[in-house]
Scaffold this motif. Structure first.
Motif, PDB file in Angstrom:
ATOM      1  N   ALA A  49      17.379 -52.976  33.513  1.00 21.85           N
ATOM      2  CA  ALA A  49      15.942 -53.129  34.652  1.00 21.85           C
ATOM      3  C   ALA A  49      15.755 -52.343  35.231  1.00 21.85           C
ATOM      4  O   ALA A  49      14.346 -51.538  35.403  1.00 21.85           O
ATOM      5  CB  ALA A  49      17.144 -54.389  36.098  1.00 21.85           C
ATOM      6  N   LEU A  50      16.084 -50.561  35.174  1.00 22.01           N
ATOM      7  CA  LEU A  50      16.190 -49.379  35.214  1.00 22.01           C
ATOM      8  C   LEU A  50      15.134 -48.809  34.719  1.00 22.01           C
ATOM      9  O   LEU A  50      14.049 -48.093  35.287  1.00 22.01           O
ATOM     10  CB  LEU A  50      17.130 -47.920  35.473  1.00 22.01           C
ATOM     11  CG  LEU A  50      18.417 -48.654  36.252  1.00 22.01           C
ATOM     12  CD1 LEU A  50      19.562 -47.540  36.009  1.00 22.01           C
ATOM     13  CD2 LEU A  50      16.998 -48.374  37.592  1.00 22.01           C
ATOM     14  N   GLY A  51      14.697 -49.700  33.346  1.00 24.60           N
ATOM     15  CA  GLY A  51      13.894 -49.364  32.290  1.00 24.60           C
ATOM     16  C   GLY A  51      13.837 -48.648  30.999  1.00 24.60           C
ATOM     17  O   GLY A  51      12.701 -48.226  31.051  1.00 24.60           O
ATOM     18  N   VAL A  52      15.236 -48.311  30.890  1.00 22.13           N
ATOM     19  CA  VAL A  52      15.833 -47.319  30.289  1.00 22.13           C
ATOM     20  C   VAL A  52      16.517 -47.896  28.656  1.00 22.13           C
ATOM     21  O   VAL A  52      16.837 -46.731  28.022  1.00 22.13           O
ATOM     22  CB  VAL A  52      17.337 -45.765  31.294  1.00 22.13           C
ATOM     23  CG1 VAL A  52      15.631 -45.492  32.062  1.00 22.13           C
ATOM     24  CG2 VAL A  52      17.817 -47.018  31.090  1.00 22.13           C
ATOM     25  N   THR A  53      16.276 -48.875  28.876  1.00 25.79           N
ATOM     26  CA  THR A  53      17.120 -48.913  27.299  1.00 25.79           C
ATOM     27  C   THR A  53      16.583 -50.843  27.367  1.00 25.79           C
ATOM     28  O   THR A  53      16.710 -51.451  28.006  1.00 25.79           O
ATOM     29  CB  THR A  53      19.002 -49.177  27.140  1.00 25.79           C
ATOM     30  OG1 THR A  53      18.550 -48.918  25.997  1.00 25.79           O
ATOM     31  CG2 THR A  53      19.585 -50.213  28.487  1.00 25.79           C
ATOM     32  N   GLN A  54      17.219 -51.292  26.316  1.00 29.57           N
ATOM     33  CA  GLN A  54      16.538 -52.495  26.505  1.00 29.57           C
ATOM     34  C   GLN A  54      17.176 -52.724  25.021  1.00 29.57           C
ATOM     35  O   GLN A  54      18.431 -52.409  23.755  1.00 29.57           O
ATOM     36  CB  GLN A  54      15.061 -52.755  24.781  1.00 29.57           C
ATOM     37  CG  GLN A  54      14.532 -52.340  23.553  1.00 29.57           C
ATOM     38  CD  GLN A  54      13.240 -53.095  23.434  1.00 29.57           C
ATOM     39  OE1 GLN A  54      12.389 -53.054  24.470  1.00 29.57           O
ATOM     40  NE2 GLN A  54      12.662 -52.525  22.231  1.00 29.57           N
ATOM     41  N   TYR A  55      17.145 -54.713  24.489  1.00 34.59           N
ATOM     42  CA  TYR A  55      17.958 -55.152  23.462  1.00 34.59           C
ATOM     43  C   TYR A  55      16.770 -55.965  22.216  1.00 34.59           C
ATOM     44  O   TYR A  55      16.285 -56.490  22.755  1.00 34.59           O
ATOM     45  CB  TYR A  55      18.900 -56.950  23.770  1.00 34.59           C
ATOM     46  CG  TYR A  55      20.186 -57.084  23.016  1.00 34.59           C
ATOM     47  CD1 TYR A  55      21.222 -56.965  23.346  1.00 34.59           C
ATOM     48  CD2 TYR A  55      19.613 -57.857  22.427  1.00 34.59           C
ATOM     49  CE1 TYR A  55      22.072 -57.265  22.892  1.00 34.59           C
ATOM     50  CE2 TYR A  55      20.224 -58.346  21.771  1.00 34.59           C
ATOM     51  CZ  TYR A  55      21.621 -58.481  21.976  1.00 34.59           C
ATOM     52  OH  TYR A  55      22.398 -59.169  21.330  1.00 34.59           O
TER      53      TYR A  55
END
Length: 669
Positions: free
Chosen positions: A195-201
């Motif tokens: 949600a913070l925009g710093v990682t993803q799956y």
């Protein structure tokens, strides 16, 4: 602007108009509202970094709306105007042929015919993302259009960090997804940092640009179901009229009914999402669609009695099916589950007793109550499965974390020792000892011309190579070779292509290298009209450390380590891969697995042949070596054969304990 100009432009020079979501597409569920107000401000600041400051006042309000409404900032305004699909490689604006191939693969992953939630940049599994937002997509494609063969693009969980000087020998792209500090890999950590925009799956092949639609898992599921029936049925029995009951038609799991048809049984696959079920039915991946449980019961009784080969999608919850089939005494020969239980609290599994819409609403508005419903549902499902297995059903965990999450819900899924699950993983019983230990795994390729004739030629070349290998192969791999020969010779008639002109089969190191060499030579001679991209599912011999799936048949205590996957991606990167990727999370969940993959572009050159022979040999034998060291019998045989085939390979092999002597020493402990 035309397609090529839009790619080269990247982030547009003028603020584009706001766009609405396409109502005909399946969309990701609203994510958990997990950020504090200060964190929401940070998330919006993070998103605004991609854009000129004079746009910030407009976009800040818009991104706040997206965060409130969807739980994420997708930047829908910046969705491209052109149609999303894998074009022929010559249509991409690129200075590097390798970069053009990667652009093709990215667009294939986001093709609405392929992707589960295309406008949220999610390919499959509910949260398997190619990018976090559309700005990342635009900037990545721009970089790829500009790069040359002595630069490398570094991707940080969907974010293109930039082009760095490298060399001809280096990969063109390095991808990482979700590589968290170990103490920050709990499910809520993904929710917060995504949600913070710093990682993803990145799932497995979503964030590594190597997904080829449901075909990829059709083959693995076919091999699994065929061998499961071989374990279940007596000599002389066939699978006709025998029932395979499972769940999940979204993303990769849509492959199950097609695999059931190829394996020759009756398949019932339950799906709660109407859009997913109807999409697979319209695409021809499932034969029939039934919405009424009474009708399903009668249809299955007739199919079993008539010894039919048919696949049926049931629009409803699989828990209802397991329970009703138990009441009706409908015998289920094979049972499994392919819902996205790696993602149980955010749309990967829907609880029984609620409609799809009711569940989505509860998930967003009351996540605690939703979790309780999911766990109650898992307990009911496990209880019903237990009643079926008492009648003789063979149930296997299909590596989707079903048993893991059921155990956490308090379901009766443990064996009497209280330590192990009562049902095996399909890797433990089938793919591990029969395939992975011998080096067989999901080798795949994409014809970048987009020409079906090129794909047909590759099918023929692959079949010829496998038949030649079969002549001198040991008995231990004879069945695998024969299954894959039948598969590749019948692949075209099974209409497996969705999106790019792609194919998959299971092959060992010898088979992969010989097939790839045949492709490269055919490109050089002009028999195949354009480059071919080689890759594989991360679900393979070496690519994935996953204690409840890929490495579940490793019993020396090392199945919770991740050295193999890390060595795999590093080793591939300096042996010739065009791009490499390493991910936290995959089919069994965030924090539960480390997995890696590669892409390799064949262009008909001698350099490509050198690279493929070096890289493919290591890519497979790294995993066989680890499995042999764990004392897996098939792997010890396979690595010995490989050392004889290549004298430069020297592997540390285990000295086996004399069990009789060992028991005498420790009997009195």
């Amino acid at each position: 602007m035309n397609f090529q100009d839009q790619i080269i432009q990247g982030i547009p020079s003028n603020l584009p108009p706001k766009k609405d979501r396409n109502p005909s597409f399946s969309h990701a569920p609203k994510r958990k509202d997990i950020l504090s107000n200060e964190e929401k401000k940070l998330a919006i600041k993070n998103a605004l970094r991609y854009f000129p400051s004079d746009w910030h006042a407009t976009l800040a309000k818009e991104f706040l709306e997206e965060l409130k409404e969807y739980g994420r900032i997708y930047m829908y305004r910046f969705m491209p105007d052109y149609e999303m699909f894998a074009r022929p490689i010559t249509e991409y604006p690129a200075r590097s042929k390798q970069a053009a191939a990667i652009m093709l693969m990215i667009q294939n992953n986001l093709d609405p015919a392929v992707a589960q939630h295309p406008e949220e940049l999610i390919t499959y599994g509910g949260n398997g993302a190619v990018f976090q937002n559309w700005a990342q997509y635009l900037l990545t494609m721009k970089y790829l259009s500009e790069m040359n063969d002595e630069q490398t693009l570094h991707m940080y969980s969907g974010h293109p960090m930039g082009l760095f000087p490298s060399s001809l020998e280096a990969p063109r792209v390095i991808v990482t997804n979700g590589m968290m500090i170990p103490n920050y890999s709990k499910p809520d950590d993904w929710e917060r940092f995504n949600a913070l925009g710093v990682t993803q799956y990145g799932q497995m092949t979503a964030g590594s640009y190597m997904y080829i639609g449901p075909q990829g898992i059709v083959h693995g599921t076919t091999i699994t179901v065929m061998n499961a029936f071989r374990k279940k049925l007596g000599s002389g029995q066939t699978s006709r009229g025998k029932l395979f009951l499972t769940a999940g038609l979204g993303g990769m799991s849509g492959a199950q009914p097609k695999a059931g048809n190829i394996a020759g049984c009756v398949t019932v696959c339950a799906e709660v999402n109407p859009a997913a079920a109807r999409k697979r039915h319209a695409q021809g991946w499932v034969d029939e669609l039934i919405e009424d449980l009474d009708q399903l019961v009668q249809r299955v009784k007739n199919a079993k009695e008539g010894e039919e080969v048919v696949s049926i999608a049931f629009l409803g919850n699989v828990v209802d099916v397991w329970e009703r089939f138990d009441e009706e005494n409908i015998f289920v020969e094979l049972g499994s589950d392919q819902t996205s239980l790696h993602n149980p609290w955010a749309g990967g599994y829907y609880p029984v007793g609620l409609t799809f819409e009711e569940a989505n609403q509860l998930m967003a508005e009351n996540p605690i109550a939703f979790k309780e419903k999911v766990q109650e549902s898992l307990r009911r499902q496990a209880a019903a499965i237990n009643r079926h297995t008492a009648k003789g059903t063979y149930f296997f965990d299909y590596g989707n974390a079903f048993l893991l999450e059921a155990s956490r819900a308090g379901a009766d899924v443990f064996s009497p020792n209280g330590l192990d699950f009562k049902y095996p993983s399909y890797v433990q019983d089938i793919l591990g000892p029969m395939c992975f230990d011998f080096g067989f795994g999901p080798f795949r390729w994409v014809c970048t011309s987009g020409n079906s004739e090129d794909l047909r030629k590759t099918d023929q070349l692959a079949a010829t190579v496998l038949r030649e290998i079969q002549k001198s192969a040991p008995q231990s791999i004879a069945q695998q070779l024969q299954d894959n020969i039948i598969w590749i010779e019948e692949a075209e008639k099974n209409n497996l292509v969705v999106g790019s002109q792609a194919r998959i089969l299971y092959a060992d190191a010898e088979g992969r290298a010989k097939i790839a060499t045949a492709f490269n030579q055919a490109i050089a001679s002009g028999e195949i009209s354009a480059p071919i991209v080689l890759g594989r599912d991360h679900h393979d011999v070496s690519g994935t450390d996953s204690p409840y799936r890929e490495t579940s048949n490793i019993y020396d205590g090392s199945r919770f380590t991740a050295d193999m996957a890390i060595h795999n991606v590093i080793g591939d990167s300096f042996r010739g891969a065009t791009w490499v990727s390493i991910h936290n999370g995959g089919g069994v969940g965030w924090g539960e697995v480390i997995n890696g993959g590669f892409g390799l572009v064949l262009d008909g050159s001698q350099d490509a042949e050198r690279r493929l022979k070096s890289m493919l040999f290591y890519d497979v034998n790294n995993g066989i070596s680890r499995r042999a060291w764990a004392r897996n019998e098939g792997a010890m045989e396979a690595i010995q054969r490989e050392m004889e085939r290549n004298p430069r390979l020297k592997i540390t092999v285990p000295n086996l304990v004399n069990e009789q002597v060992f028991d005498q020493i420790f009997n009195n402990l």
